[in-house]
Design a protein around this motif. Structure first.
Motif, PDB file in Angstrom:
ATOM      1  N   LEU A 177       2.302   1.787  -3.426  1.00 52.07           N
ATOM      2  CA  LEU A 177       1.228   2.217  -4.321  1.00 52.07           C
ATOM      3  C   LEU A 177       0.924   3.701  -4.162  1.00 52.07           C
ATOM      4  O   LEU A 177       0.892   4.459  -5.131  1.00 52.07           O
ATOM      5  CB  LEU A 177      -0.031   1.378  -4.054  1.00 52.07           C
ATOM      6  CG  LEU A 177      -1.224   1.640  -4.975  1.00 52.07           C
ATOM      7  CD1 LEU A 177      -0.849   1.407  -6.430  1.00 52.07           C
ATOM      8  CD2 LEU A 177      -2.418   0.775  -4.581  1.00 52.07           C
ATOM      9  N   SER A 178       0.758   4.135  -2.915  1.00 51.70           N
ATOM     10  CA  SER A 178       0.400   5.544  -2.720  1.00 51.70           C
ATOM     11  C   SER A 178       1.559   6.467  -3.109  1.00 51.70           C
ATOM     12  O   SER A 178       1.342   7.538  -3.661  1.00 51.70           O
ATOM     13  CB  SER A 178      -0.036   5.793  -1.271  1.00 51.70           C
ATOM     14  OG  SER A 178       1.090   5.734  -0.420  1.00 51.70           O
TER      15      SER A 178
ATOM     16  N   MET B 117       1.527   6.667  -6.907  1.00 57.80           N
ATOM     17  CA  MET B 117       0.357   7.397  -7.367  1.00 57.80           C
ATOM     18  C   MET B 117       0.523   8.902  -7.179  1.00 57.80           C
ATOM     19  O   MET B 117       0.098   9.701  -8.018  1.00 57.80           O
ATOM     20  CB  MET B 117      -0.904   6.944  -6.599  1.00 57.80           C
ATOM     21  CG  MET B 117      -1.327   5.526  -6.866  1.00 57.80           C
ATOM     22  SD  MET B 117      -2.012   5.268  -8.501  1.00 57.80           S
ATOM     23  CE  MET B 117      -3.701   5.745  -8.197  1.00 57.80           C
ATOM     24  N   THR B 118       1.145   9.299  -6.072  1.00 60.45           N
ATOM     25  CA  THR B 118       1.259  10.732  -5.816  1.00 60.45           C
ATOM     26  C   THR B 118       2.406  11.391  -6.583  1.00 60.45           C
ATOM     27  O   THR B 118       2.338  12.565  -6.897  1.00 60.45           O
ATOM     28  CB  THR B 118       1.458  11.019  -4.304  1.00 60.45           C
ATOM     29  OG1 THR B 118       2.431  10.116  -3.808  1.00 60.45           O
ATOM     30  CG2 THR B 118       0.160  10.853  -3.525  1.00 60.45           C
TER      31      THR B 118
ATOM     32  N   ALA C  29       0.820  -1.212   0.000  1.00 58.01           N
ATOM     33  CA  ALA C  29       0.000   0.000   0.000  1.00 58.01           C
ATOM     34  C   ALA C  29       0.858   1.267   0.000  1.00 58.01           C
ATOM     35  O   ALA C  29       0.547   2.247  -0.678  1.00 58.01           O
ATOM     36  CB  ALA C  29      -0.926  -0.004   1.222  1.00 58.01           C
ATOM     37  N   ASP C  30       1.985   1.223   0.747  1.00 53.54           N
ATOM     38  CA  ASP C  30       2.878   2.379   0.796  1.00 53.54           C
ATOM     39  C   ASP C  30       3.467   2.678  -0.571  1.00 53.54           C
ATOM     40  O   ASP C  30       3.525   3.834  -1.008  1.00 53.54           O
ATOM     41  CB  ASP C  30       4.030   2.117   1.793  1.00 53.54           C
ATOM     42  CG  ASP C  30       3.522   2.088   3.220  1.00 53.54           C
ATOM     43  OD1 ASP C  30       2.288   2.244   3.407  1.00 53.54           O
ATOM     44  OD2 ASP C  30       4.347   1.896   4.132  1.00 53.54           O
TER      45      ASP C  30
END
Ligand SMILES: Nc1ncnc2c1ncn2[C@@H]1O[C@H](COP(=O)(O)OP(=O)(O)O)[C@@H](O)[C@H]1O
Ligand SMILES: [Mg+2]
Lengths: 340, 263
Positions: free
Chosen positions: A308-309, A312-313, A305-306
């Motif tokens: 991924l975010s 994405m940012t 999740a880390d």
């Protein structure tokens, strides 16, 4: 005595180096320019009665070739192979009676006939008595609802339906060992689940030895205790599937598609990852096809999740997919010493 | 032997799936017979007996020849070579059956389909449309047995041609050549009596004539002396047995290609 004993097994193919074009094809007629392909290269293992083995490896690893030798179709170049105490190619007909085989890309059913007719013919070929036959068909009907396919012509079955029928056929004569070569290739999740139920049930209730070839790790995870990993004809790992799971269960691949992607984006991505997550972050990055980048993540070290975010940012991401680790990746990691 | 009966039954059912195609074969055959009828009528215009055959005998021979040809035409050389080339032969090799017997009985199943769907209708038309008289005698009784031997011999040629696929990827030319040789040398197209004498002698020692000439002569000339009939049958059985054994040996050699180089 083990049901299957394989010692220093080799299968080498001579492959003609073909030339290009019409003139080349003509020259090939007189060519002595051969390459040796070591399809199976010094393989040894023993398999006990009742075991369920995952025999896995990437495309071209030598899985099918090994199976063809165990079923007596191919003769080994060298080495020893005994199934139930006999070399399979020496007495093919006797050995065939104790084996069942499914080759995922082919069917052993009669293409033009209704499904039930194939089973009836196989019943006579394998000399199965009526009661055993009825029990067997009843069981499969219970497990996967086979009866509704009886009247359907084999050529009209979907891939999944056909594969279920082929598996039913391979167990019909109650063989001691069943070889399943890529039985789940191209199937959707629900059919795969059915297939796994059936295979597991038969292994447990009849103690049938099963050797399953696949490049879907999920199949192996769901079914097998023991796993043999093969690549380029050599066994890389032979042992408890838990050991492999503990390692690769943690890995996921994040596939991202970035707008206006070029070399510098990849470099920037790699650089910023190290800055953000540290050097020993368990992340590796590679561009597999145009615009798609694979980020393989060891979740034990960095949560998916880390990553991924973060991606994405910081990047103009167009599309994202998360997949389980691929067979090629597993093999690469084993080479890199992950299991030793 | 139950397993081989199952194979015959399966092949018969597969053959029946393609029954629509039979209509065209029957129509095509009718046209061929019509042409042959007028051709042979004009050949016999000036004489009643030629080379020892009457018009009725010659035409019966030709017509029955075409019926037998269609009966034995199962394309087994084609499907055997195809399954060798695309590798589907391994599906047969994982079964506890002999490959030669399996293909033989599959072929028999197809022949039975042909018999019911094509040969019998053609034979009926022959009697009704062309009004031929059918002779009777000892040979008539031997005919069915002779036909079975002819089937075995024809199968052996198909099997051999099919197995050549282990050595070459295009068996198309080989199949066509085989068909042509058999058609001409067996007396299927023209009775052997019409060949030059020297050639007749050569053809009589080759196996091809036992496929057509033998059963057809038994049928069109059923009243020959016993010794002549028995002699023909004996030669035919000899060839059937010999060819089964020869092709069996050839299979053992050819399968090594698959065993060793993976086909
Ligand atoms: N008949 C053959 N002739 C030459 N090479 C072959 C033949 N069969 C397989 N190979 C080669 O042997 C290797 C192993 O093939 P295979 O056993 O089919 O792999 P897998 O089933 O693991 O995908 C591959 O490199 C393949 O190209
Ligand atoms: Mg394979």
């Amino acid at each position: 005595m083990s049901l299957i004993q394989i010692k220093d097994l080799n299968k080498h193919f001579n492959v003609l180096n073909r030339r290009e074009g019409l003139g080349g094809a003509f020259l090939d007629l007189f060519s002595g320019d051969y390459n040796i392909v070591r399809a199976v290269d010094g393989v040894s293992f023993d398999i006990e009665a009742g075991e369920m083995i995952g025999y896995i490896g990437p495309n071209g690893a030598g899985k099918s070739t090994t199976i063809k030798m165990m079923t007596g179709i191919l003769k080994p170049s060298s080495g020893a192979i005994l199934v139930n105490g006999f070399p399979p190619h020496a007495n093919r007909i006797r050995q065939a009676q104790i084996m069942g085989v499914v080759f995922g890309q082919r069917t052993q059913l009669w293409w033009d006939l209704p499904v039930i007719e194939s089973f009836k013919i196989l019943k006579d070929i394998y000399r199965v008595d009526q009661k055993t036959f009825d029990d067997h068909m009843g069981l499969f009907n219970e497990l996967v609802g086979l009866k509704q396919l009886y009247k359907q012509q084999v050529r009209t079955l979907s891939l999944g339906q056909r594969m279920l029928c082929d598996i039913t056929a391979s167990f019909l004569h109650n063989p001691q060992v069943v070889f399943l070569d890529e039985p789940t290739i191209g199937l959707d999740i629900s059919v795969k689940a059915k297939m796994r139920t059936v295979i597991k049930e038969l292994n447990q209730t009849r103690n049938t030895t099963i050797i399953l070839t696949t490049h879907d790790l999920g199949d192996v995870e769901a079914l097998c205790r023991r796993i043999i990993i093969i690549d380029k004809g050599k066994v890389l790992f032979d042992g408890d599937v838990k050991k492999v799971n503990a390692l690769f269960g943690a890995y996921r691949t994040l596939k991202v598609q970035v707008n206006d992607f070029d070399e510098s984006t990849l470099k920037a991505l790699a650089g910023q990852m190290i800055q953000h997550f540290g050097t020993n972050n368990g992340i590796s990055i590679s561009e597999v096809e145009k615009h798609w980048t694979d980020i393989t993540i060891d979740q034990a070290r960095t949560p998916l999740a880390d990553v991924l975010s973060f991606v994405m940012t910081n990047f103009p991401v167009h599309d994202v997919r998360i997949v389980e680790i691929s067979m090629e990746n597993v093999v690469q990691k084993v080479y890199d010493g992950a299991l030793s | 032997m139950k397993k081989y009966f199952a194979i015959i039954r399966g092949a018969f059912m597969v053959g029946m799936v393609y029954r629509l195609g039979f209509i065209f074969t029957i129509l095509g055959n009718l046209v061929y017979l019509g042409v042959a009828y007028y051709l042979w009528t004009s050949i016999y215009e000036t004489t009643n007996v030629m080379r020892g055959l009457t018009f009725n005998e010659a035409f019966l021979y030709i017509a029955l020849g075409s019926a037998v040809f269609i009966l034995l035409k199962t394309y087994s050389d084609w499907w055997i070579s195809r399954e060798i080339i695309d590798g589907n032969i391994i599906i047969d090799l994982i079964k506890p059956i002999d490959y030669q017997l399996m293909t033989l009985f599959t072929n028999l199943g197809f022949v039975l389909t042909n018999l019911i769907a094509i040969t019998i209708p053609t034979a009926l038309m022959l009697v009704l449309v062309f009004n031929v008289t059918i002779p009777y005698g000892a040979g008539t009784l031997l005919f069915p047995f002779s036909l079975i031997m002819a089937f075995v011999i024809s199968y052996c040629f198909d099997y051999f041609t099919g197995l050549l696929a282990f050595y070459t990827e295009s068996t198309w030319g080989l199949s066509i050549t085989k068909d042509t040789i058999i058609l001409v040398f067996s007396g299927a197209l023209v009775p052997l009596q019409f060949f030059p004498e020297g050639m007749q002698k050569v053809l009589m020692v080759l196996p091809f004539q036992t496929m057509y000439h033998t059963p057809l002569m038994l049928f069109t000339r059923p009243d020959q002396p016993w010794e002549a009939l028995a002699g023909m049958l004996l030669v035919q059985c000899g060839w059937a047995l010999g060819l089964i054994l020869l092709t069996r040996l050839f299979y053992l050699q050819a399968i090594k290609v698959l065993r060793i180089s993976g086909g």
